[in-house]
Scaffold this motif. Sequence first.
Motif, short mmCIF file in Angstrom:
data_model
loop_
_atom_site.label_atom_id
_atom_site.label_comp_id
_atom_site.label_asym_id
_atom_site.label_seq_id
_atom_site.Cartn_x
_atom_site.Cartn_y
_atom_site.Cartn_z
N THR A 31 -2.43 11.77 2.23
CA THR A 31 -2.40 10.59 2.86
C THR A 31 -3.75 10.15 3.51
OG1 THR A 31 -1.08 8.94 4.12
CG2 THR A 31 -1.58 11.02 4.98
N THR A 32 -3.73 9.07 4.15
CA THR A 32 -4.94 8.59 4.99
C THR A 32 -4.68 7.30 5.64
OG1 THR A 32 -7.53 8.49 4.49
CG2 THR A 32 -6.16 7.07 2.99
N PRO A 33 -5.47 7.40 6.98
CA PRO A 33 -5.35 6.19 7.48
C PRO A 33 -5.81 5.01 6.87
CG PRO A 33 -6.04 7.81 8.74
CD PRO A 33 -6.12 8.39 7.54
N GLY A 34 -5.58 3.82 6.90
CA GLY A 34 -6.06 2.61 6.36
C GLY A 34 -5.69 2.41 4.83
N PRO A 35 -6.49 1.66 3.84
CA PRO A 35 -5.91 1.55 2.61
C PRO A 35 -5.90 2.85 1.85
CG PRO A 35 -7.81 0.30 3.37
CD PRO A 35 -7.78 1.08 4.33
N LEU A 36 -4.56 3.11 1.29
CA LEU A 36 -4.31 3.77 0.36
C LEU A 36 -3.98 3.59 -0.97
CD1 LEU A 36 -3.32 7.20 0.36
CD2 LEU A 36 -0.81 6.25 0.71
N MET A 37 -3.54 2.31 -1.23
CA MET A 37 -3.23 2.09 -2.66
C MET A 37 -3.75 0.53 -2.89
SD MET A 37 0.32 3.76 -3.60
CE MET A 37 -0.01 3.65 -5.21
N ALA A 38 -4.18 0.00 -3.80
CA ALA A 38 -4.94 -1.18 -4.04
C ALA A 38 -3.81 -2.50 -4.25
CB ALA A 38 -5.72 -1.15 -5.22
N SER A 39 -4.52 -3.38 -3.82
CA SER A 39 -3.79 -4.44 -4.34
C SER A 39 -3.85 -4.68 -5.73
CB SER A 39 -4.32 -5.73 -3.61
OG SER A 39 -5.54 -5.99 -4.07
#
Length: 387
Positions: free
Chosen positions: A175-183
């Motif tokens: 996982t990660t803070p902030g954006p993980l997967m795109a729009s």
Amino acid sequence: MPVLNRIASYAEEMKGWRRYLHQHPELAFDCHNTAAWIAARLREIGVDEIHEGIAKTGIVAIINGKGPGPVIGLRADMDALPIEETTGAPHASTVPGKMHACGHDGHVTMLLGAAKYLAETRNFAGKVALIFQPAEEDGGGGQVMVQEGMMDRFGISQVYGIHNSPNVPFGHFQTTPGPLMASVDTAFVYLTGKGGHGATPHECVDPVVAVVGMVQAIQTIIPRNVYALDEAVISVTQIHTGTASNIIPEEAMFCATIRCFKPDVRALLKKRFYEIVEGHAAAYGVTARIDYDWGYPATINHEDQAEFAAEVAREISGAEAVNARSNREMGSEDFSYMLEACPGAYLFLGTGPGAGLHHSAFDFNDEASPVGASFFVRLVERAQPLA
């Protein structure tokens, strides 16, 4: 802390649940039998409330803890894909042209395993909201559940979800803070020219030449308009035109998938896409119609919740098996709407070697169900401890 012993004892039952779901896939919002089967399991488990019919076939079930406190949401998607299964497994899909090729059957199983443990022990304050969501693959069921007021109706203060990840080492979390997967946005472009004989192109307005020019020009948007450190993708995935070798067709079409992480980049990509298509249409003398589907937003984890989720994952799998600063994914997820509505985080759980997601030979690794269920349980107990 490994898989909880009590949950380990559910392993065979969970395998049976998962394989039943795998044999009976349903698509999009039409998860009527799946939802009825889940509701029956929830009644057997002994949850306190079952609310059905949210986003047509979605369910929110409530388990009360032993003391007052907030409400934490745990989400599992439950829809399948329109793919013909080729696993040859004894528990393969019994529905022609449909299969659980993304592991949502496993996601439901993990959440049901956690529900069974939490309903037995209730070693937490407040409430747990178990969210069983339809139409992740197509239709945005997560958005519909939010629009129907799920977060406010059940007082959900934070929300979490897991997705299985084949070919990531078994039991590893990412996982990660902030954006993980795109729009994800999808553009369909329909061109109309003037057809005729291939021997007399001067009497025609050729949409084939126009579509080739547009597709080539669209590939310049990212390298020439987007800052190099702002990840984005435009992939043209279909071109359709023509019926014969000696006829210039009247019409042509193409479509593209468009992905990024930032709202301003997303707006820029749409603007430049329209400018290029409309400009080339004028240059080539064709008319162009653009259907631009504004799809799922980026899945953006909240920083505190992502760090907390990673900490809980370390309890389950060990520090060396948790990547709390993983790379972003260009795939998309409608869990993004839930994260827009309240704080939370999304994680990937490695399930070991196997066919990739959306592949006809994919099959969820049943050994991962107790791992995911244990993570959900510890997440609840840590987030909402008894005084």
